[in-house]
Design a protein around this motif. Sequence first.
Motif, PDB file in Angstrom:
ATOM      1  N   ARG A  82       0.821  -1.211   0.000  1.00 35.92           N
ATOM      2  CA  ARG A  82       0.000   0.000   0.000  1.00 35.92           C
ATOM      3  C   ARG A  82       0.850   1.253   0.000  1.00 35.92           C
ATOM      4  N   ARG A  88       4.488   8.413   3.682  1.00 35.18           N
ATOM      5  CA  ARG A  88       5.189   8.146   4.938  1.00 35.18           C
ATOM      6  C   ARG A  88       6.504   7.451   4.646  1.00 35.18           C
ATOM      7  N   PHE A  90      10.498   6.500   5.210  1.00 38.39           N
ATOM      8  CA  PHE A  90      11.402   6.415   6.353  1.00 38.39           C
ATOM      9  C   PHE A  90      12.438   7.507   6.098  1.00 38.39           C
ATOM     10  N   GLU A  97      17.344   2.618   0.214  1.00 33.24           N
ATOM     11  CA  GLU A  97      17.110   1.804   1.416  1.00 33.24           C
ATOM     12  C   GLU A  97      15.621   1.634   1.685  1.00 33.24           C
ATOM     13  N   VAL A 101      13.663  -1.952   1.821  1.00 31.98           N
ATOM     14  CA  VAL A 101      12.872  -2.459   2.950  1.00 31.98           C
ATOM     15  C   VAL A 101      11.650  -3.213   2.437  1.00 31.98           C
ATOM     16  N   GLY A 102      11.027  -2.664   1.392  1.00 32.70           N
ATOM     17  CA  GLY A 102       9.869  -3.341   0.817  1.00 32.70           C
ATOM     18  C   GLY A 102      10.226  -4.740   0.340  1.00 32.70           C
ATOM     19  N   MET A 104      12.761  -6.550   1.225  1.00 27.71           N
ATOM     20  CA  MET A 104      13.329  -7.385   2.292  1.00 27.71           C
ATOM     21  C   MET A 104      12.279  -8.035   3.159  1.00 27.71           C
ATOM     22  N   PHE A 105      11.255  -7.266   3.522  1.00 24.35           N
ATOM     23  CA  PHE A 105      10.289  -7.774   4.493  1.00 24.35           C
ATOM     24  C   PHE A 105       8.935  -8.075   3.873  1.00 24.35           C
ATOM     25  N   GLY A 106       8.687  -7.520   2.703  1.00 27.41           N
ATOM     26  CA  GLY A 106       7.341  -7.605   2.165  1.00 27.41           C
ATOM     27  C   GLY A 106       7.131  -8.748   1.191  1.00 27.41           C
ATOM     28  N   ARG A 153       8.412   1.374  -3.424  1.00 29.12           N
ATOM     29  CA  ARG A 153       8.570   0.573  -2.207  1.00 29.12           C
ATOM     30  C   ARG A 153       7.522  -0.540  -2.169  1.00 29.12           C
ATOM     31  N   ALA A 154       6.298  -0.182  -2.571  1.00 31.53           N
ATOM     32  CA  ALA A 154       5.241  -1.184  -2.574  1.00 31.53           C
ATOM     33  C   ALA A 154       5.467  -2.218  -3.684  1.00 31.53           C
ATOM     34  N   MET A 157       7.730  -5.095  -3.067  1.00 28.43           N
ATOM     35  CA  MET A 157       7.169  -6.175  -2.265  1.00 28.43           C
ATOM     36  C   MET A 157       6.567  -7.273  -3.124  1.00 28.43           C
TER      37      MET A 157
ATOM     38  N   TYR B 196      17.833  -2.421   8.940  1.00 33.77           N
ATOM     39  CA  TYR B 196      16.823  -1.815   8.067  1.00 33.77           C
ATOM     40  C   TYR B 196      15.479  -1.753   8.794  1.00 33.77           C
ATOM     41  N   GLU B 203      11.591   5.558  12.197  1.00 33.23           N
ATOM     42  CA  GLU B 203      11.031   6.670  11.436  1.00 33.23           C
ATOM     43  C   GLU B 203       9.502   6.663  11.442  1.00 33.23           C
ATOM     44  N   ASP B 204       8.905   5.492  11.322  1.00 33.52           N
ATOM     45  CA  ASP B 204       7.444   5.422  11.233  1.00 33.52           C
ATOM     46  C   ASP B 204       7.005   3.990  11.526  1.00 33.52           C
ATOM     47  N   MET B 211       4.654  -2.569   5.984  1.00 43.41           N
ATOM     48  CA  MET B 211       5.641  -3.057   5.021  1.00 43.41           C
ATOM     49  C   MET B 211       6.100  -4.476   5.344  1.00 43.41           C
ATOM     50  N   GLY B 212       5.485  -5.094   6.336  1.00 50.00           N
ATOM     51  CA  GLY B 212       5.815  -6.488   6.628  1.00 50.00           C
ATOM     52  C   GLY B 212       6.845  -6.672   7.721  1.00 50.00           C
TER      53      GLY B 212
END
Lengths: 246, 333, 295
Positions: A82, A88, A90, A97, A101-102, A104-106, A153-154, A157, B196, B203-204, B211-212
């Motif tokens: 989303r 928003r 970081f 970066e 993040v998207g 890496m974790f998504g 970023r989305a 994912m 990360y 930050e948020d 974001m998972g």
Amino acid sequence: MSLLKLENITKRFGGLIAVNKVSLEISKGEFVGIVGPNGSGKTTLFNVISGVYFPEEGRVIFDGQDITTLQPYKRAPLGIGRTFQIPRPFASATVRENVAVGAMFGTLSGKVSVDESLEIADKTIERVRLQEHKDKPAGALTPVEKKLMEIARALAMKPKLLLMDEAMAGMHPNDIDQMVAFIKQIAVEEKIAIVSMVEHIMRAVVGMAEKVIVLHQGSKIVDAPTKEALEDPKVVEVYLGHPPEE
Amino acid sequence: MKKEITKYYPLIPVFTAYLFLFLVGKNISGMWQLVAMLLFYCAMGQAFNIFLGMTGYVDFGYVAFMGVGTYGMALAITNLAHIEGLGIGIIIIGFILALLMSTLLSMAVGAVALRLRGAYFAIATIGVNEGFRFLIEGARIWNGSEGLIFTAQLNQILGREAASSLMTYWADIMVLFIAALAAFVTLFYMRSKIGYALTALREDEDAAKVMGINVTKYKITAFITSACFAGLVGATSWALKTPYVFPPEVFEIHYTIEAIIIVLLGGAGTLLGPVVGGLIYGISKYYLSIFMPGFQLLIFAPIIIIIIVLFPEGVVGMLKSRTKGSVLARFII
Amino acid sequence: MFLEQLTGNLIQGIVLGAVYGMATMGLSLIFGVLKVVNVGHGAFIMVGAFVTLWLFNALGINPILAVPVAFAVGMGLGFIFYYTTMQRLIKAPELATLLATFSIGILLEELVKLTFGSEFRGYNWVVGKIDIGVTVLPMSKLYACIGSVIIALLLYLWFNKTRAGSAVRSVVEDSEGARVCGVNVGGAYALSFALGIGLTVASGVLLTMFIPVGINPYMGGGYTLKAFVIAVLGGLSSPYGAFFGGLAFGLIENGSYTLFALIPGVEPFALTRFLSFVMLLAILLIKPTGLLSTK
């Protein structure tokens, strides 16, 4: 088969009903526009889908799995990405970066290494044409660049469903056309279902959508293929404040 | 492989600083005491930075972890001193106990406090050190308010001479290694997914979740890691250097304040920051205590306010943005 | 015998609790309006105690008359710290405001130490005592309790009956909305911060009635922790919640002391302090919005 199914979702805040018995279905790869003025419950609905809020009533089914009370961080890897109404990022991290993040974790496998994520980030950033800014802190971007960064970023994912909250707000009309065309292209190429939320019936967004859902004061009043939806008298009433003249 | 090594370049300035400190202390007579103090501040800063710097959460009760670490070492020595032939092994047991106790306390505090955000987290932690101190004193645990004194036991196990060189020299060398290890762990975290995730949640937090990122998991990881290093610093700098422990001393909020000053001065969330902050703070405190005894806090309090208002990035934070794009940027993070 | 002692202690608890409550209203007011936690809260109480001490010992002024003086001093300090520091940090991360208020507290403590020294001091105000059967209440404590209730009522009236008060209330509700309606939000922030500090410094005067020889630059730390427990009991952002939280806390503190004293081999005073820490964690865990709030 439907990708996302909401069944009778109700979300209350104190005595206020933000979302009232909303049901809807989104198919794989579909482009859907959700239209509703401020306070119509759009953002709340997004938050219910991405897990920021749990609904008081109803079920959220994604890809055949009931995720009504699943923690938000577990939903992202299933394929729900989303963007936010007010971006928003970081802020202190670079664009690269942020997008990494998207990845890496998504993503579903959850086993994407840091280096792989950074590579994915580089490629995704090129797609949204932010490569010149990739080493800037995300907080230093312009509002429109921030929106693009959030989309990247989305996308990193690898979502099946992308929820976009007011993605075009504040953009120049020419940019909007370009942006919508770009999103549409990605959706087709990567078979992502897109739910784009807008406050007004924007020609560009709605024109691209296959289906339009209109929310009004927390309830769904219209859910129809685009052309029909635009001609629906209820829509005209909500947006013009009076019934259509004969 | 080469790429793997370049990732760890930023450790070079950190380790150089520590080596320099060691050489100064070793070769210039009369300097070891100052060097030992600086090493303590750098180690405490490195340890605290892993939590405060990387998550942005303020833990006002941080000194409690140093306190229980001190108790861990003290309890091992007081209770096991009678066992023949344990020798230096007792110190290893002490370290293990210190780690165990700081881990347990951080898990207990973290389980409650880390459910809370921002201001509520800070409020929840502000009483941890006092609370623990009053528990020890009130319920007369571990000899209550009389504390534990174990100079005799240390002499008995290690011999008078070895015990004395432990207190005046080897304990400081151990602090040096703890500081270096904390720096290594910090960089390792920064270069891995943990870093990360922590940046994102700092930050948020809500956006990070969507974001998972399992924010709770990463916050607890940083919290426990930071607490463990605090426990080690307490066990070494306090228990081994001065073989006694009194509750009001090791749970004194003053040390949390010093850790905050060091991290902010150097630059929260940077690798080199705690070293720079520790050196600036330690050296100025040392000379202030000679030339203006009793005025340190009066001078440092407005300095923190000025840093927060005008230079929130700290010294290394500013260096980082200055060197951006140059060769130096690979070394300064 | 025990029951009599317990009743006596609980009555003392209510008297102290009212003052505790008043001493926390400033903290809650500042959090409610600015969303800033004043970690230096206790230091402002300490300032109030020194104002009383100085007025009494140097000028012979009655501690009751020290209340308005302390309030004015607090308002002044509040405006100074707001315009020099807090104003620039309203939009900064929480870390910044927490550390700033913390440092302001340290600064005040060190300034007072520099001026008055760090030994414990006190003053001797002889106004007699009153015997109510189960316990003996010094009149000074009774005055402090009555003073607290009056100040709480005045704050209530100010909030509900004045223009400035309703402006501040509108900012608490919705600062954006208030801005749109023509409220000077920045002014409301400054006023609330100053008022909060003014109340806190004034409460320091009343608290000295309970610690005749306990005035010291570092006396505030304990009150900061207590104030957090009380504020959290009352919901953190409501000054009236804080007042009732204070009453509850006074009862709990004195009641638990009486009970801990029955256990052999412990130090009841230290355990009371430990209990307040456990209460803080427990309330935050169960209901961070406050046990006494309806939200």
